[in-house]
Structure formats: structure tokens, C-alpha cells
Design an enzyme around this catalytic site. Structure first.
Site, short mmCIF file in Angstrom:
data_model
loop_
_atom_site.label_atom_id
_atom_site.label_comp_id
_atom_site.label_asym_id
_atom_site.label_seq_id
_atom_site.Cartn_x
_atom_site.Cartn_y
_atom_site.Cartn_z
CE1 TYR A 79 -10.75 -26.05 62.85
CE2 TYR A 79 -9.55 -24.07 62.55
CZ TYR A 79 -10.15 -25.07 62.09
OH TYR A 79 -10.20 -25.00 60.60
CD GLU A 125 -3.72 -20.39 58.94
OE1 GLU A 125 -3.93 -21.21 58.21
OE2 GLU A 125 -4.80 -19.71 59.47
CG ASN A 185 -10.43 -28.19 59.46
OD1 ASN A 185 -11.36 -27.52 59.67
ND2 ASN A 185 -9.25 -27.70 59.24
CD GLU A 186 -10.55 -25.76 54.79
OE1 GLU A 186 -9.45 -25.70 54.87
OE2 GLU A 186 -10.97 -24.62 54.25
CD GLU A 266 -12.14 -22.37 58.00
OE1 GLU A 266 -11.70 -21.78 57.01
OE2 GLU A 266 -12.02 -23.30 58.52
CE1 TYR A 334 -6.62 -15.92 59.21
CE2 TYR A 334 -8.54 -14.63 58.38
CZ TYR A 334 -7.74 -15.85 58.36
OH TYR A 334 -7.84 -16.85 57.61
#
Ligand SMILES: *[C@@H]1O[C@H](CO)[C@@H](O)[C@H](O)[C@H]1NC(C)=O
Ligand SMILES: *[C@@H]1O[C@H](CO)[C@@H](O)[C@H](O)[C@H]1NC(C)=O
Ligand SMILES: *[C@@H]1O[C@H](CO)[C@@H](O)[C@H](O)[C@H]1NC(C)=O
Ligand SMILES: *[C@@H]1O[C@H](CO)[C@@H](O)[C@H](O)[C@H]1NC(C)=O
Ligand SMILES: *[C@@H]1O[C@H](CO)[C@@H](O)[C@H](O)[C@H]1NC(C)=O
Ligand SMILES: *[C@@H]1O[C@H](CO)[C@@H](O)[C@H](O)[C@H]1NC(C)=O
Length: 639
Positions: A79, A125, A185-186, A266, A334
Site C-alpha cells: 500500500y 489496520e 480498496n475493498e 489478499e 500477523y
């Protein structure tokens, strides 16, 4: 559009000639007929991994990119975070960790293509999903992520005038690494479903980047997401994690793209954490099974995330699930194949094996774990009380408490003060409409209670005498990064009542903390007068210390800051903000300190402890922290 371009290229190729070969040698396109991507006219399966440049210290960029390449991946995805690059309107930063150009050039040097996701909204996030906080100051009613002209004027400037002109020379067709660029984005998960906005954004991107780059959207693998997420003339791609029925997910993509390559942009090899909730993990077997299935179908894949890194500074965002507020920790490990500290896990090697079945593994030296070192215990001295720091800073007066945004502060804390001017009951309820996100209530300097958005705890019973000073210190835990409420104003939100009286006449003092440098002279000055401070509770206190890194070969090494007995706060090393700590909430217990922020010789560690230090109750009760070799991100959590 892309299909007709493909036709052109093949016609030219048939005619032959050097110039045409040249043209085909710098092309990355969708071959709709062949359900595949073509690079330089050859079919190519993208196996990409996410690494956010803004979550990795630049001294580790090449190391992490090599680790991605060695695993057989042929692309990196990142990103671009608007809020970091334009911290105030018209003020730009592309240096150091924010030099994304440098990151992309390094990716190309490691033989990686680049998938770019410039947002402007990115979720990830991050605070406000990567949108600049000041949008909410410029127009508190702004409809984010819509065609509201008030929002679009800033997007158009950022994309059209600043960012995309920097991206254009990095496109594959121009000799750079960027083969694909995402639009929004989404967006199908956003409530607005505003096609005027998304098609406008597409046009801005096309105008700035030209025809020779694949534009795409990403949405969850349900038709209901793609319905609002798809954009005409932009390639629709889906995202999903392990255990998903892969053919069903791609069948959903087919509803919107009858031809073209299958892709998952993703694919989650792990999952994100929240403070106070158990550390999330995904098994290696689940990851390799689904990865193998996708690759066997010739699908292209981007693994989100291959290496998560760290939300350094105060950049971590928060979520809201069934109206429960959940703040994200500093670590963005993650459970990814490469850990937060750059280590190669068993998951990493298993993934490499799967990828090796489909793509040639590069011949290059095998990367290794990054070395760690325990620099040991460091004693800290009290430097200053936050209230004394606040006294040296400018403040604003207002009838009602002001938001962080109105005070032009992105994050950190705000100190709110008012003098009680009514005769109250013993006790009366001090009630806040809402507090974003955590507040400490003091009466005449004595701590009387805690306010917390996580628990919806917005009231404190207290007895306040007329003339007493009420102080409320509010901390932002990061703006919401997802969902309908990303216009997440911080601070005291709405009215404050004592009994039935609305409290007015506030003094608002913002204390910006992400960049501590402007406060250093104040801390220095105050540290000489700490003896006058009350040492009885240790909350809202700065602690300062120093330690030496020897100059033996290889030093400085990575290390971890362990905060035994400390409660909640923010830590800096050599003015670099490591992020928030909150070991009593877990699951993150230690903070990652990359070698790049250390120097040989003397180093400084600074803490702002908001709640309670494990020391300082008596003048000779020393405070300390420890630098250890062991990272703990799966510590115990409440209940
Ligand atoms: C720009 O960003 C870098 C990396 O975060 C930071 O070190 C630097 O201080 C910033 N520059 C300014 C002027 O704030
Ligand atoms: C970013 O890095 C490149 C090297 O890749 C350098 O040429 C450029 O000057 C850097 N930009 C800034 C703003 O520091
Ligand atoms: C996946 O979905 C397809 C089509 O709906 C179905 O035929 C198949 O049995 C499913 N596979 C699994 C493993 O459930
Ligand atoms: C994958 O591509 C290969 C080579 O083009 C082809 O032979 C094979 O049938 C494709 N497999 C699937 C499942 O589409
Ligand atoms: C590298 O680090 C990982 C994760 O911390 C660990 O599991 C692994 O054993 C380490 N590898 C080596 C060779 O030390
Ligand atoms: C470092 O501090 C920890 C925690 O206070 C303590 O248990 C340990 O003994 C100390 N170690 C050294 C080498 O002083």
C-alpha cells in the site's frame, strides 16, 4: 480495452521488427482470451507477497525483499499511505522510511515486480485506514470515500498532482517494476456504494498513469462485495484466506470477469491482533494446502502479509466489531511466514516448497534470521510529569471540549481542564457522552478514575467541591480503519456532565507525541526539577535512560524492549517512536527494536507511562527496562 491492446501487440509481433519486439518486451497485460497475465508477451503467474515499506525500517528493506525473492515469489505488493506522506495539507514527506520510490527500486533490484495499492483508503489496520486525520478538521461533515466534492478535491490533488506523477516512471512499461495498480480498496465493504466516486478515481489514475498498466479492484469473495466494489474497465479481483473453497471463490470473480486470470489479492497466512485478545495464528498446513490449490489452478496470488513488520510511531489503527472497540497493537507480525523481526519460520520454508512446484526458485545465497542481542537492563530516571509538560505548551480555550482534529493533533494525548463552578452532591456522577478512546480523570491532581471506549466506561462517581480543578487526559488508541465509522474523531466527544450540570469553559492542551523532538528541551529542563514531584503513583510520567551499544563487529543488532511491571504507554529509542506498549492487556508484551534505530555508543530510551510504573514509590526505588533477545507477542490476555 486490454484485450484489444493484446491483439495490437500480437499483430505487431507478427509483422516482426525490432521496434515491435521492444514494445512487447516492456508490457504487462491481461490476456482475456487466455485467462492469464502476459509479461512481454509470455504467460506469467504472479506469486506476490505484501511488505509495507512504512512498517519496516529502511535499513531492513533489502533484507526482507531478498527473503521474499528466495521463497520463489516474483512480486511484492505494498500500500501507499496518504496520511504519512501528507501529514498536513500541502506538506509532503518522502524521506527515510517514507521513500517508497527507494523501496520500489530496491524491489526491482531483487528481481521483483510490484503491485501497488495507493488507496487513497487502505485500511491495513492503520490509523483512519491511511486517510489523513486533517480531512476531518477541514470539513467535519466530509463524506469520506464518496464523491463529496469536499473530499474529492484533496484526493485529486494528492493523486493527480503529487503521488501518481511519482509512480508513472516506476511503471513496468517505463522500465520500472510496477505492473498493477489498485483503485480504492475493498470498496464493496464500504457502505456508500458510490460509483461516481470510484469511476472518478479510475479516471484520475488512468489520466496520470496512462493505458499501459493493469488497474484492478479487490473485494471479499462474495457477490455482494463485488457488486459495489467493481468498477467498469477495471479488473475485478477477489481476496480470501485459508479453508475457503477456492473454485467457489473464483466462480464469484467470474460473475464479474467472465474471462481473464484468476487471482486472490489478499491470501491470509495469519491474521491481525487486537490488544486484550489472544494472538491470532493460522497453521502452516492450512496455508500450504490452499496456496497449492490456487497455484495448481494457474491462479495468481498475493499473500497478505508475507512480512507484516511493525506499526511504529502511533500509526496503528483500531477496529469496531458489533460496536465493540478493538485497538490494534504495535506489532504487525500477523503470524506471517517472515516474523516481525525478520525471522524465517517453518511456515516460510513450507511455502517456499509449494511455490517451487510452480515457479523456478532463484539461485541466490540462502537468507538467515536477523541476529538479535540482549543489551540487558537499563535504569530509568523520572524526567517529567505530563502536567508540567502541558504547562509549557500552547492551549486553546473553548465552551465545550475540542476534538483532537479541531486542535490539529493527529494522535498523542490531549489534556482537558475545567474548574468546577457548581455545588455538587457527594458523590455526583461525572458523565461523558463518549471518550475516544481512553481517559484519566483527575481532581486537583489526584487520579479518580478511568474512562475506556473498549468497555464503554464513560462515567466516574466523584465528589467535587466548587473551585476544584477537573483534569481529563485523553489518549487516542488509533482511529478506526474499517467500516462505516472511519470518521473517528478523537478526544472528549460531546458533553460532559456533573450530575445534571453540563461542564463548560475548557482549556484544551494537545501534546503531540509521535515526534518527540520538539519536547526534548522541555523534558531536559524539567528533569532537573523532578524532586518537587509527587512520586506516589507513576502515571502520566516520562522516564528517561541511556545504555551503551558496544562496537564489536555486527553491532548494533536487533533487540526487544521488555517492560516488566510497566502498565501502558509509549516508548522511544533515540527519538524514534517504537510505538505503544500495554503488556498488562497483551497479547504483545515486548516491543521490537530494529538495529537501524540503534547506534554504537550511547543510546537513549524514553517512556511515557500513562498509568503506573513498577518503581519510584520512594526516591531510591529505581526504575528499569530490559533489552532482551526474545520477542513475546502471544502473552496472556484478560479472561
Ligand atoms: C519524514 O518522515 C521520516 C520517516 O518517518 C522522518 O524521519 C522525518 O522526520 C519526517 N520529516 C519531517 C520533516 O517530519
Ligand atoms: C529516495 O530514494 C532515492 C534512491 O532510490 C533517492 O534518489 C531520492 O533522493 C530519495 N528521495 C528523498 C525525498 O529522499
Ligand atoms: C467447492 O465448491 C464446488 C462448487 O460449489 C463444489 O463442487 C465442491 O465440492 C466444493 N469443494 C469442497 C472441497 O467443498
Ligand atoms: C494451467 O496452465 C497450463 C499451461 O498453460 C495448462 O496446460 C493447464 O491446463 C492450466 N490448468 C488449469 C487448471 O487451468
Ligand atoms: C529463525 O527464527 C525462527 C522464528 O523465531 C525460529 O523458529 C527458527 O528456529 C530460527 N532459525 C534458526 C536457524 O535459528
Ligand atoms: C534485570 O531486571 C530484571 C527485572 O527487573 C531482573 O529480574 C534481572 O535480575 C535483572 N538482570 C540483571 C542482569 O541485572
Amino acid at each position: 480495452m486490454a484485450a484489444s491492446r493484446l491483439l495490437m501487440l500480437s499483430v505487431l509481433a507478427l509483422i516482426g521488427g525490432r521496434a515491435c519486439t521492444q514494445a512487447a518486451s516492456l508490457s504487462f497485460i491481461i490476456d482475456f482470451e487466455g485467462d492469464q497475465f502476459l509479461r512481454d508477451g509470455e504467460p506469467i503467474q504472479l506469486v506476490s507477497g505484501t511488505i509495507h515499506y512504512f512498517r519496516v525500517h529502511p535499513s531492513d528493506w533489502t533484507d526482507r525483499l531478498k527473503k521474499l525473492r528466495y521463497a520463489g515469489f516474483n512480486a511484492v505488493e505494498t500500500y501507499i499511505e496518504w496520511s504519512s506522506h501528507e501529514p498536513e495539507p500541502g506538506v509532503y514527506n518522502f524521506t527515510g522510511m517514507l521513500n517508497f520510490t527507494d523501496f520500489l527500486v530496491k524491489a526491482q533490484q531483487e528481481d521483483l515486480m510490484v503491485i501497488l495499492r495507493p488507496g487513497p483508503f487502505i485500511d491495513a489496520e492503520r490509523d483512519m485506514g491511511g486517510l489523513p486525520y486533517w480531512l476531518l478538521r477541514e470539513d467535519p461533515d466530509m463524506k469520506l470515500r464518496t464523491s463529496d466534492p469536499s473530499y474529492l478535491q484533496y484526493v485529486d490533488n494528492w493523486f493527480g498532482e503529487v503521488l501518481l506523477p511519482m509512480v508513472r516512471p516506476l511503471l513496468y512499461s517505463e522500465g520500472g517494476p510496477v505492473v498493477m495498480v489498485q483503485v480504492e480498496n475493498e470498496y464493496g465493504s464500504a457502505p456508500a456504494c458510490d460509483f461516481v466516486y470510484t469511476s472518478h478515481l479510475r479516471d484520475v489514475v488512468r489520466d496520470a498513469l496512462g493505458e499501459d498498466v493493469v488497474l484492478f479492484t479487490t473485494d471479499g469473495d462474495g457477490a455482494s462485495y463485488l457488486k459495489c466494489g467493481n468498477i467498469a474497465d477495471v479488473y475485478s479481483i477477489v481476496d480470501y484466506g485459508t479453508g475457503t473453497n477456492v473454485s467457489q471463490a473464483f466462480a464469484t470473480q467470474r460473475l464479474f470477469e467472465p474471462r481473464g486470470p484468476h487471482m486472490n489479492t489478499e491470501f491470509y497466512p495469519g491474521w491481525l491482533d487486537h490488544w486484550g485478545e489472544p494472538h491470532q495464528t493460522v497453521t502452516t498446513e492450512a496455508v500450504t494446502t490452499t496456496l497449492d490449490e490456487m497455484l495448481a489452478m494457474n491462479a495468481s496470488v498475493n499473500m497478505y502479509v508475507f512480512h507484516g513488520g511493525t506499526s511504529f510511531g502511533l500509526t496503528a489503527g483500531s477496529n469496531e466489531f458489533s460496536s465493540k472497540f478493538q485497538a490494534c497493537p504495535t506489532s504487525y507480525d500477523y503470524d506471517a511466514p517472515v516474523t516481525e523481526a525478520g525471522d524465517l519460520t517453518e511456515k516460510y520454508y513450507s511455502i517456499r516448497e509449494v511455490v517451487g512446484k510452480y515457479l523456478p526458485l532463484p539461485s541466490m545465497p540462502a537468507p538467515t534470521n536477523s541476529s538479535k542481542f540482549a543489551y540487558g537492563n537499563v535504569s530509568l530516571e523520572i524526567a517529567a510529569h505530563l502536567f508540567d509538560v502541558a504547562e509549557t505548551l500552547p492551549s486553546a480555550a473553548s465552551d465545550d471540549p475540542m476534538t483532537f482534529e479541531a486542535l490539529s493533533i493527529s494522535n498523542g494525548v490531549v489534556v482537558y481542564e475545567t474548574t468546577i463552578d457548581v455545588m455538587a452532591f457527594d458523590p455526583d456522577l461525572l458523565q461523558f457522552e463518549s471518550v475516544h478512546d481512553r481517559g484519566y480523570v483527575y481532581l486537583d491532581g489526584q487520579l479518580l478514575g478511568l474512562l475506556a471506549r473498549e468497555q464503554q466506561a464513560f462515567e466516574v462517581p466523584l465528589f467535587a467541591r466548587k473551585g476544584q480543578l477537573l483534569t481529563v487526559v485523553v489518549e487516542s488508541q488509533g482511529r478506526l480503519c474499517y467500516g462505516p465509522n472511519i470518521n473517528d474523531f478523537k478526544g472528549i466527544i460531546g458533553e460532559v456532565k456533573l450530575g445534571s450540570t453540563v461542564l463548560k469553559n475548557w482549556t484544551n492542551t494537545p501534546i503531540p507525541l509521535a515526534d518527540i523532538r520538539p519536547l526534548n528541551p522541555t523534558l531536559e529542563m524539567l528533569s532537573n526539577s523532578v524532586s518537587t514531584l509527587s512520586l506516589t503513583e507513576g502515571g502520566l510520567m516520562f522516564y528517561d535512560g541511556s545504555f551503551t551499544v558496544n562496537d564489536d563487529p555486527g553491532h548494533p543488532f536487533d533487540t526487544f524492549l521488555q517492560l516488566d511491571g510497566w502498565t501502558k504507554g509509549i516508548a522511544w529509542i533515540n527519538d524514534f517512536c517504537l510505538g505503544r506498549y500495554w503488556p498488562v492487556a497483551g497479547p504483545q508484551v515486548t516491543l521490537y527494536v530494529p538495529h537501524g534505530v540503534l547506534v554504537t555508543g550511547q543510546n537513549r530510551v524514553l517512556l511515557l507511562e500513562l498509568e503506573g510504573a513498577p518503581c519510584g514509590n520512594t526516591a531510591d526505588d529505581t526504575c528499569s527496562v530490559t533489552f532482551t533477545e526474545k520477542h513475546v507477542i502471544d502473552g496472556p490476555t484478560p479472561q
